[in-house]
Structures are given as C-alpha cells and as structure tokens.
Design a protein around this motif. Structure first.
Motif, PDB file in Angstrom:
ATOM      1  N   HIS A  39      -9.204  38.053  71.086  1.00  0.00           N
ATOM      2  CA  HIS A  39      -8.306  36.922  71.261  1.00  0.00           C
ATOM      3  C   HIS A  39      -7.472  36.667  70.017  1.00  0.00           C
ATOM      4  N   VAL A  40      -6.364  36.000  70.257  1.00  0.00           N
ATOM      5  CA  VAL A  40      -5.435  35.656  69.195  1.00  0.00           C
ATOM      6  C   VAL A  40      -5.951  34.431  68.439  1.00  0.00           C
ATOM      7  N   ASP A  41      -5.667  34.399  67.151  1.00  0.00           N
ATOM      8  CA  ASP A  41      -5.881  33.146  66.437  1.00  0.00           C
ATOM      9  C   ASP A  41      -4.493  32.556  66.203  1.00  0.00           C
ATOM     10  N   ASP A  42      -4.383  31.509  65.407  1.00  0.00           N
ATOM     11  CA  ASP A  42      -3.080  30.867  65.272  1.00  0.00           C
ATOM     12  C   ASP A  42      -2.117  31.648  64.377  1.00  0.00           C
ATOM     13  N   GLN A  43      -2.584  32.680  63.681  1.00  0.00           N
ATOM     14  CA  GLN A  43      -1.733  33.424  62.760  1.00  0.00           C
ATOM     15  C   GLN A  43      -1.512  34.887  63.135  1.00  0.00           C
ATOM     16  N   SER A  44      -2.297  35.419  64.047  1.00  0.00           N
ATOM     17  CA  SER A  44      -2.245  36.850  64.309  1.00  0.00           C
ATOM     18  C   SER A  44      -2.544  37.152  65.779  1.00  0.00           C
ATOM     19  N   TYR A  45      -2.048  38.288  66.225  1.00  0.00           N
ATOM     20  CA  TYR A  45      -2.393  38.767  67.562  1.00  0.00           C
ATOM     21  C   TYR A  45      -3.786  39.385  67.518  1.00  0.00           C
ATOM     22  N   GLY A  46      -4.467  39.404  68.644  1.00  0.00           N
ATOM     23  CA  GLY A  46      -5.770  40.034  68.730  1.00  0.00           C
ATOM     24  C   GLY A  46      -5.641  41.550  68.747  1.00  0.00           C
ATOM     25  N   LYS A  47      -6.771  42.222  68.618  1.00  0.00           N
ATOM     26  CA  LYS A  47      -6.764  43.689  68.539  1.00  0.00           C
ATOM     27  C   LYS A  47      -6.215  44.345  69.795  1.00  0.00           C
ATOM     28  N   LEU A  48      -6.555  43.832  70.970  1.00  0.00           N
ATOM     29  CA  LEU A  48      -6.057  44.440  72.199  1.00  0.00           C
ATOM     30  C   LEU A  48      -4.537  44.344  72.266  1.00  0.00           C
ATOM     31  N   ALA A  49      -3.987  43.192  71.926  1.00  0.00           N
ATOM     32  CA  ALA A  49      -2.524  43.033  71.929  1.00  0.00           C
ATOM     33  C   ALA A  49      -1.879  44.000  70.938  1.00  0.00           C
ATOM     34  N   LYS A  50      -2.489  44.179  69.775  1.00  0.00           N
ATOM     35  CA  LYS A  50      -1.942  45.105  68.779  1.00  0.00           C
ATOM     36  C   LYS A  50      -2.015  46.549  69.258  1.00  0.00           C
ATOM     37  N   VAL A  51      -3.132  46.926  69.854  1.00  0.00           N
ATOM     38  CA  VAL A  51      -3.279  48.297  70.361  1.00  0.00           C
ATOM     39  C   VAL A  51      -2.246  48.552  71.456  1.00  0.00           C
ATOM     40  N   LEU A  52      -2.083  47.600  72.378  1.00  0.00           N
ATOM     41  CA  LEU A  52      -1.086  47.767  73.441  1.00  0.00           C
ATOM     42  C   LEU A  52       0.328  47.811  72.860  1.00  0.00           C
ATOM     43  N   HIS A  53       0.628  46.941  71.914  1.00  0.00           N
ATOM     44  CA  HIS A  53       1.960  46.893  71.294  1.00  0.00           C
ATOM     45  C   HIS A  53       2.307  48.233  70.659  1.00  0.00           C
ATOM     46  N   TRP A  54       1.424  48.732  69.799  1.00  0.00           N
ATOM     47  CA  TRP A  54       1.723  49.970  69.072  1.00  0.00           C
ATOM     48  C   TRP A  54       1.580  51.197  69.972  1.00  0.00           C
ATOM     49  N   GLY A  55       0.667  51.159  70.920  1.00  0.00           N
ATOM     50  CA  GLY A  55       0.540  52.265  71.871  1.00  0.00           C
ATOM     51  C   GLY A  55       1.782  52.392  72.741  1.00  0.00           C
ATOM     52  N   LEU A  56       2.277  51.260  73.234  1.00  0.00           N
ATOM     53  CA  LEU A  56       3.501  51.274  74.037  1.00  0.00           C
ATOM     54  C   LEU A  56       4.699  51.692  73.193  1.00  0.00           C
ATOM     55  N   ALA A  57       4.741  51.246  71.943  1.00  0.00           N
ATOM     56  CA  ALA A  57       5.849  51.640  71.056  1.00  0.00           C
ATOM     57  C   ALA A  57       5.860  53.153  70.859  1.00  0.00           C
ATOM     58  N   LEU A  58       4.700  53.722  70.613  1.00  0.00           N
ATOM     59  CA  LEU A  58       4.608  55.180  70.437  1.00  0.00           C
ATOM     60  C   LEU A  58       4.994  55.908  71.726  1.00  0.00           C
ATOM     61  N   MET A  59       4.497  55.424  72.848  1.00  0.00           N
ATOM     62  CA  MET A  59       4.850  56.045  74.131  1.00  0.00           C
ATOM     63  C   MET A  59       6.354  55.971  74.391  1.00  0.00           C
ATOM     64  N   LEU A  60       6.980  54.848  74.026  1.00  0.00           N
ATOM     65  CA  LEU A  60       8.421  54.716  74.210  1.00  0.00           C
ATOM     66  C   LEU A  60       9.186  55.749  73.401  1.00  0.00           C
ATOM     67  N   ILE A  61       8.780  55.931  72.162  1.00  0.00           N
ATOM     68  CA  ILE A  61       9.444  56.925  71.311  1.00  0.00           C
ATOM     69  C   ILE A  61       9.347  58.306  71.949  1.00  0.00           C
ATOM     70  N   VAL A  62       8.162  58.657  72.416  1.00  0.00           N
ATOM     71  CA  VAL A  62       7.956  59.967  73.041  1.00  0.00           C
ATOM     72  C   VAL A  62       8.728  60.064  74.360  1.00  0.00           C
ATOM     73  N   LEU A  63       8.636  59.045  75.205  1.00  0.00           N
ATOM     74  CA  LEU A  63       9.326  59.087  76.499  1.00  0.00           C
ATOM     75  C   LEU A  63      10.843  59.190  76.334  1.00  0.00           C
ATOM     76  N   ILE A  64      11.403  58.423  75.418  1.00  0.00           N
ATOM     77  CA  ILE A  64      12.853  58.472  75.195  1.00  0.00           C
ATOM     78  C   ILE A  64      13.248  59.823  74.609  1.00  0.00           C
ATOM     79  N   SER A  65      12.455  60.332  73.668  1.00  0.00           N
ATOM     80  CA  SER A  65      12.750  61.638  73.066  1.00  0.00           C
ATOM     81  C   SER A  65      12.674  62.755  74.100  1.00  0.00           C
ATOM     82  N   VAL A  66      11.597  62.771  74.867  1.00  0.00           N
ATOM     83  CA  VAL A  66      11.426  63.809  75.889  1.00  0.00           C
ATOM     84  C   VAL A  66      12.486  63.661  76.980  1.00  0.00           C
ATOM     85  N   GLY A  67      12.780  62.424  77.382  1.00  0.00           N
ATOM     86  CA  GLY A  67      13.810  62.197  78.390  1.00  0.00           C
ATOM     87  C   GLY A  67      15.168  62.693  77.935  1.00  0.00           C
TER      88      GLY A  67
END
Length: 188
Positions: free
Chosen positions: A5-33
């Motif tokens: 879960h999030v606290d008042d200053q930071s996102y939780g670990k799941l949100a961070k993993v999804l954020h950076w995982g999706l960012a990496l996937m976007l880079i790959v998908l756009i590059s491959v596309g």
C-alpha cells in the motif's frame, strides 16, 4: 512503509513494479512496432515479429488494466501542496491520458488485427475472442488510429517525464515527486 500500500509520500511496491514494468514494455513495444513496420512483406521474420508484438500487446493491456484497478483501490500520494493549481490539473490530465492511451493503443491493435480477418493470440497458445468481423476499411482506420495513439502516447510520456524532472530540478524541494516512484532521497 507497507510493502504493497501507498503511504502519504510514496507509491507502494506493486504500483512501482507495474509503473516501471509497463514503462519498459512500452519502450520495447514501440521499438519493435517501429522496426516491424519497416520490414519488407517478404521478410521471413516479419510475421513472427508481428505475432510477438501482438502477444506482448495483449499482456501489456492486461497489466494496464491491473494498474488502473490498483490505482483505484490504492490511492496515489497527494500532489505536493506547493504546486500551482494549473500544475495539478496538468498532472492529472497527463496521468488520465496515459491510462486512456495505455488501453486504447492495444485495443486499436487488437481491432486492426480482427478487422484484417485474423484472430489475436498469445504466443500461439491462447486465442483471444474475435471481437470484430473482417472489414478492410475498418482495419485501415484502426491502423491509423493505432499510430496516432502511439504518437500521442509518446508526447504524453514526454510531458510526464518533463514534469517530474521540472519538479525535481527547477522547483522548490517540496515539489519533488521523483522519490515517490524512484529510490531517490528527497531534496532538502
């Protein structure tokens, strides 16, 4: 800090993993596309690359849906109070645009494939339901929409990154939002 879960200053670990995982996937998908659109239609690897791109597009959409659901269940930290009203509105608009685009782009690719008369499958293992009947005119429209949405997403990502960097390096230390999503020490 709670690990999920999030606290008042930071996102939780799941949100961070999804954020950076999706960012990496976007880079790959756009590059491959981008790469695959430049391949000659007679290139023997073209269909295989397109299949992998579609498979990861389906996975990306599922993760984007999960990220959206998680953001509704587990609220984000509040924007810093020192931000101007227009900055808060712009931040929320860009964030909403990112979510919409992360869903619309894979959907338009899915529609393009169906309208071209083909099913979408995940690595040849799981065939997704055929949502649309063959319609070449609609396939062309979906293809155009796909590209326009990708370019719009790139612009929204640029704004997202530029805003975070502005708050980190040009604004007051209290405006720094990067430590909420990255392992950085807040500015003092």
């Amino acid at each position: 800090m709670n690990t999920v879960h999030v606290d008042d200053q930071s996102y939780g670990k799941l949100a961070k993993v999804l954020h950076w995982g999706l960012a990496l996937m976007l880079i790959v998908l756009i590059s491959v596309g981008t790469y695959m659109t430049g391949l000659d239609k007679s290139d023997p690897s073209r269909l295989q690359i397109i299949g992998v791109h579609k498979s990861f597009g389906v996975i990306f959409m599922q993760l984007a849906i999960l990220r959206l659901i998680w953001s509704r269940i587990n609220q984000s930290p509040a924007l810093p109070e020192v931000l101007a009203g227009w900055e808060k509105i712009l931040s929320r608009t860009v964030t909403a645009s990112l979510y919409i685009l992360m869903l619309a782009i894979p959907f338009s690719g899915f529609a393009m494939t169906n309208f071209a008369g083909f099913p979408v499958n995940i690595f040849g293992l799981i065939e997704m339901p055929q949502l649309f009947n063959k319609n070449i005119e609609m396939a062309d429209l979906a293809k155009q929409a796909h590209w326009i949405l990708v370019y719009t997403l790139v612009a929204a990502i640029f704004m997202h990154i530029a805003g975070a960097l502005k708050h980190r390096f040009l604004d007051a230390p209290e405006a720094d939002v990067l430590p909420r999503m990255m392992p950085l020490k807040p500015r003092i």
